[in-house]
Design a protein around this motif. Structure first.
Motif, PDB file in Angstrom:
ATOM      1  N   LEU A  65      36.399  49.116  36.397  1.00 43.75           N
ATOM      2  CA  LEU A  65      36.234  47.674  36.209  1.00 43.75           C
ATOM      3  C   LEU A  65      36.920  47.205  34.940  1.00 43.75           C
ATOM      4  O   LEU A  65      37.555  46.146  34.920  1.00 43.75           O
ATOM      5  CB  LEU A  65      34.751  47.308  36.186  1.00 43.75           C
ATOM      6  CG  LEU A  65      34.027  47.458  37.518  1.00 43.75           C
ATOM      7  CD1 LEU A  65      32.529  47.224  37.329  1.00 43.75           C
ATOM      8  CD2 LEU A  65      34.598  46.515  38.557  1.00 43.75           C
ATOM      9  N   ARG A  66      36.823  47.993  33.860  1.00 41.92           N
ATOM     10  CA  ARG A  66      37.518  47.637  32.620  1.00 41.92           C
ATOM     11  C   ARG A  66      39.026  47.628  32.846  1.00 41.92           C
ATOM     12  O   ARG A  66      39.725  46.748  32.340  1.00 41.92           O
ATOM     13  CB  ARG A  66      37.156  48.600  31.492  1.00 41.92           C
ATOM     14  CG  ARG A  66      35.784  48.352  30.903  1.00 41.92           C
ATOM     15  CD  ARG A  66      35.578  49.118  29.598  1.00 41.92           C
ATOM     16  NE  ARG A  66      35.706  50.561  29.758  1.00 41.92           N
ATOM     17  CZ  ARG A  66      34.712  51.385  30.079  1.00 41.92           C
ATOM     18  NH1 ARG A  66      33.505  50.907  30.272  1.00 41.92           N
ATOM     19  NH2 ARG A  66      34.926  52.677  30.180  1.00 41.92           N
ATOM     20  N   ALA A  67      39.533  48.607  33.605  1.00 40.57           N
ATOM     21  CA  ALA A  67      40.967  48.658  33.895  1.00 40.57           C
ATOM     22  C   ALA A  67      41.394  47.429  34.680  1.00 40.57           C
ATOM     23  O   ALA A  67      42.443  46.837  34.415  1.00 40.57           O
ATOM     24  CB  ALA A  67      41.298  49.939  34.669  1.00 40.57           C
ATOM     25  N   GLN A  68      40.574  47.028  35.645  1.00 41.91           N
ATOM     26  CA  GLN A  68      40.894  45.842  36.436  1.00 41.91           C
ATOM     27  C   GLN A  68      40.916  44.598  35.545  1.00 41.91           C
ATOM     28  O   GLN A  68      41.821  43.780  35.635  1.00 41.91           O
ATOM     29  CB  GLN A  68      39.891  45.648  37.560  1.00 41.91           C
ATOM     30  CG  GLN A  68      40.215  44.448  38.422  1.00 41.91           C
ATOM     31  CD  GLN A  68      39.156  44.161  39.452  1.00 41.91           C
ATOM     32  OE1 GLN A  68      38.026  44.608  39.316  1.00 41.91           O
ATOM     33  NE2 GLN A  68      39.504  43.429  40.467  1.00 41.91           N
ATOM     34  N   ARG A  69      39.929  44.477  34.683  1.00 43.89           N
ATOM     35  CA  ARG A  69      39.875  43.315  33.782  1.00 43.89           C
ATOM     36  C   ARG A  69      41.055  43.300  32.827  1.00 43.89           C
ATOM     37  O   ARG A  69      41.474  42.239  32.372  1.00 43.89           O
ATOM     38  CB  ARG A  69      38.567  43.311  33.006  1.00 43.89           C
ATOM     39  CG  ARG A  69      37.387  42.989  33.887  1.00 43.89           C
ATOM     40  CD  ARG A  69      36.083  42.942  33.102  1.00 43.89           C
ATOM     41  NE  ARG A  69      34.976  42.864  34.013  1.00 43.89           N
ATOM     42  CZ  ARG A  69      33.966  43.709  34.041  1.00 43.89           C
ATOM     43  NH1 ARG A  69      33.891  44.699  33.171  1.00 43.89           N
ATOM     44  NH2 ARG A  69      32.998  43.576  34.916  1.00 43.89           N
TER      45      ARG A  69
END
Length: 54
Positions: free
Chosen positions: A40-44
């Protein structure tokens, strides 16, 4: 082009799976992360989510 993220808590598994999609012409692994929160952090941060969706 399909871009995706390899997600697994075991680094050995991630490193083993990463070459598989990279071997295909129309796929690319853009990140390898240790879990769902990291994905999720990578997506953000602008990387595609699993399946290539943004």
């Amino acid at each position: 082009m399909i871009r995706g993220v390899v997600v697994d808590d075991e680094s050995l598994i991630r490193s083993g799976f990463r070459p598989i999609p990279d071997a295909a012409e129309d796929t690319e692994v853009v990140a390898s992360v240790p879990g769902g929160r990291a994905a999720l952090r990578a997506q953000r941060a602008g990387l595609p989510a699993a399946g290539g969706a943004r």
